[in-house]
Design a protein around this motif. Structure first.
Motif, mmCIF file in Angstrom:
data_model
loop_
_atom_site.group_PDB
_atom_site.id
_atom_site.type_symbol
_atom_site.label_atom_id
_atom_site.label_comp_id
_atom_site.label_asym_id
_atom_site.label_seq_id
_atom_site.Cartn_x
_atom_site.Cartn_y
_atom_site.Cartn_z
ATOM 1 N N ARG A 7 -38.117 -42.831 19.414
ATOM 2 C CA ARG A 7 -36.911 -43.646 19.249
ATOM 3 C C ARG A 7 -37.245 -44.970 18.574
ATOM 4 N N THR A 8 -38.332 -45.612 19.022
ATOM 5 C CA THR A 8 -38.769 -46.865 18.410
ATOM 6 C C THR A 8 -39.157 -46.642 16.958
ATOM 7 N N LEU A 9 -39.885 -45.563 16.702
ATOM 8 C CA LEU A 9 -40.302 -45.259 15.331
ATOM 9 C C LEU A 9 -39.099 -44.965 14.436
ATOM 10 N N SER A 10 -38.100 -44.292 14.963
ATOM 11 C CA SER A 10 -36.888 -44.024 14.191
ATOM 12 C C SER A 10 -36.180 -45.332 13.836
ATOM 13 N N ARG A 11 -36.133 -46.265 14.780
ATOM 14 C CA ARG A 11 -35.515 -47.568 14.497
ATOM 15 C C ARG A 11 -36.305 -48.318 13.425
ATOM 16 N N ARG A 12 -37.632 -48.246 13.508
ATOM 17 C CA ARG A 12 -38.468 -48.910 12.506
ATOM 18 C C ARG A 12 -38.274 -48.272 11.130
ATOM 19 N N LEU A 13 -38.150 -46.950 11.090
ATOM 20 C CA LEU A 13 -37.921 -46.279 9.817
ATOM 21 C C LEU A 13 -36.551 -46.664 9.261
ATOM 22 N N ALA A 14 -35.539 -46.738 10.102
ATOM 23 C CA ALA A 14 -34.203 -47.151 9.653
ATOM 24 C C ALA A 14 -34.256 -48.570 9.074
ATOM 25 N N ALA A 15 -35.032 -49.448 9.703
ATOM 26 C CA ALA A 15 -35.174 -50.818 9.186
ATOM 27 C C ALA A 15 -35.886 -50.812 7.825
ATOM 28 N N LEU A 16 -36.899 -49.978 7.683
ATOM 29 C CA LEU A 16 -37.585 -49.859 6.393
ATOM 30 C C LEU A 16 -36.617 -49.321 5.342
ATOM 31 N N TYR A 17 -35.830 -48.336 5.694
ATOM 32 C CA TYR A 17 -34.849 -47.793 4.763
ATOM 33 C C TYR A 17 -33.844 -48.869 4.335
ATOM 34 N N ALA A 18 -33.479 -49.767 5.262
ATOM 35 C CA ALA A 18 -32.573 -50.873 4.909
ATOM 36 C C ALA A 18 -33.234 -51.790 3.879
ATOM 37 N N LYS A 19 -34.536 -52.053 4.034
ATOM 38 C CA LYS A 19 -35.270 -52.859 3.038
ATOM 39 C C LYS A 19 -35.241 -52.170 1.686
ATOM 40 N N MET A 20 -35.437 -50.857 1.700
ATOM 41 C CA MET A 20 -35.412 -50.094 0.455
ATOM 42 C C MET A 20 -34.047 -50.212 -0.213
ATOM 43 N N GLY A 21 -33.005 -50.147 0.585
ATOM 44 C CA GLY A 21 -31.652 -50.258 0.049
ATOM 45 C C GLY A 21 -31.421 -51.601 -0.633
ATOM 46 N N ALA A 23 -33.780 -53.545 -1.920
ATOM 47 C CA ALA A 23 -34.606 -53.569 -3.130
ATOM 48 C C ALA A 23 -33.944 -52.754 -4.245
ATOM 49 N N PHE A 24 -33.385 -51.610 -3.888
ATOM 50 C CA PHE A 24 -32.689 -50.769 -4.858
ATOM 51 C C PHE A 24 -31.507 -51.532 -5.452
ATOM 52 N N ASP A 25 -30.693 -52.126 -4.578
ATOM 53 C CA ASP A 25 -29.501 -52.850 -5.047
ATOM 54 C C ASP A 25 -29.868 -53.996 -5.978
ATOM 55 N N LYS A 26 -30.975 -54.671 -5.673
ATOM 56 C CA LYS A 26 -31.412 -55.802 -6.509
ATOM 57 C C LYS A 26 -31.851 -55.320 -7.893
ATOM 58 N N ALA A 27 -32.491 -54.168 -7.960
ATOM 59 C CA ALA A 27 -33.002 -53.649 -9.233
ATOM 60 C C ALA A 27 -31.966 -52.858 -10.026
ATOM 61 N N ALA A 28 -30.913 -52.408 -9.373
ATOM 62 C CA ALA A 28 -29.905 -51.583 -10.048
ATOM 63 C C ALA A 28 -29.082 -52.447 -11.003
ATOM 64 N N PRO A 29 -28.920 -52.004 -12.246
ATOM 65 C CA PRO A 29 -28.091 -52.766 -13.182
ATOM 66 C C PRO A 29 -26.625 -52.738 -12.762
ATOM 67 N N GLU A 30 -25.887 -53.734 -13.179
ATOM 68 C CA GLU A 30 -24.468 -53.804 -12.833
ATOM 69 C C GLU A 30 -23.758 -52.542 -13.303
ATOM 70 N N MET A 112 -34.269 -39.270 2.636
ATOM 71 C CA MET A 112 -35.665 -39.684 2.566
ATOM 72 C C MET A 112 -35.900 -40.770 1.518
ATOM 73 N N MET A 113 -37.112 -41.320 1.573
ATOM 74 C CA MET A 113 -37.452 -42.442 0.709
ATOM 75 C C MET A 113 -37.189 -42.150 -0.769
ATOM 76 N N ILE A 114 -37.639 -41.026 -1.253
ATOM 77 C CA ILE A 114 -37.474 -40.735 -2.677
ATOM 78 C C ILE A 114 -36.003 -40.654 -3.037
ATOM 79 N N CYS A 115 -35.189 -40.166 -2.133
ATOM 80 C CA CYS A 115 -33.753 -40.097 -2.371
ATOM 81 C C CYS A 115 -33.145 -41.499 -2.427
ATOM 82 N N ARG A 116 -33.731 -42.415 -1.714
ATOM 83 C CA ARG A 116 -33.242 -43.792 -1.678
ATOM 84 C C ARG A 116 -33.712 -44.616 -2.866
ATOM 85 N N MET A 117 -34.888 -44.315 -3.376
ATOM 86 C CA MET A 117 -35.499 -45.170 -4.390
ATOM 87 C C MET A 117 -35.394 -44.609 -5.805
#
Length: 193
Positions: A7-21, A23-30, A112-117
């Motif tokens: 459960r803790t690891l799932s929460r940590r992964l969700a937080a990492l996925y939020a960071k990825m999101g 980073a993706f939004d910042k790099a995505a062109p308008e 998964m990560m690749i789907c997010r990035m």
């Protein structure tokens, strides 16, 4: 080695996925969107490599109604067969992800990560040096000739590796390496504890 709950690891992964999101939004062109893309990453041949993401994917699957789980499992089985046939012919498989629902991910929060990035320009520092990825064709067209941000995937991957090591714990050198498509992960069932 201290025990960390799934459960803790799932929460940590969700937080990492939020960071990825972010980073993706910042790099995505308008105006960047995948809508209507004929080269959709959901038909790309991706293999995934972490037990923790496999586990998290299955958390999302188990939360779905049984009928939807059965539908995704049937699609995944068909995809595994079609992928094997394409590989046997020496082709790169192009099969739609089994959880794609009319262009949208049916497991969006558990993808998964690749789907997010995938899609935006990014860099990765690895053993062989700095590798640069220009982004998907739609994104490349939008950023062509313009200054643009790139996602540095390196710290994100490092954090994912730490999570994987915590997930596997003392078994980390005893379990086989993951090298499966999302369809194969669904067909195989959740990773063994």
């Amino acid at each position: 080695m201290k025990f960390v709950s799934k459960r803790t690891l799932s929460r940590r992964l969700a937080a990492l996925y939020a960071k990825m999101g972010k980073a993706f939004d910042k790099a995505a062109p308008e105006g960047f969107t995948c809508e209507g893309c004929q080269q959709n990453c959901c038909v790309s041949y991706f293999q995934h490599h972490t037990h923790i993401e496999w586990y998290y994917l299955w958390e999302g699957l188990k939360a779905l109604p049984e009928a939807k789980q059965a539908e995704y499992l049937a699609r995944a089985r068909e995809n595994v067969d079609r992928t094997r046939e394409a590989l046997a012919r020496g082709e790169v498989p192009k099969v739609m992800c089994p959880v794609n629902e009319d262009g949208k991910c049916g497991l969006y929060e558990h993808r998964m990560m690749i789907c997010r990035m995938y899609g935006v320009p990014n860099v990765l520092l690895g053993r062989s040096g700095l590798r640069q990825f220009p982004g998907c064709p739609v994104c490349m067209e939008k950023v062509e000739g313009r200054e643009h941000d790139r996602v540095d995937r390196t710290p994100l991957y490092r954090e994912l590796v730490e999570l994987e090591m915590d997930f596997l714990g003392s078994r980390r050198n005893q379990v086989p390496r993951v090298d499966l498509t999302l369809s194969e992960m669904i067909v195989a069932g959740p990773p063994k504890p």
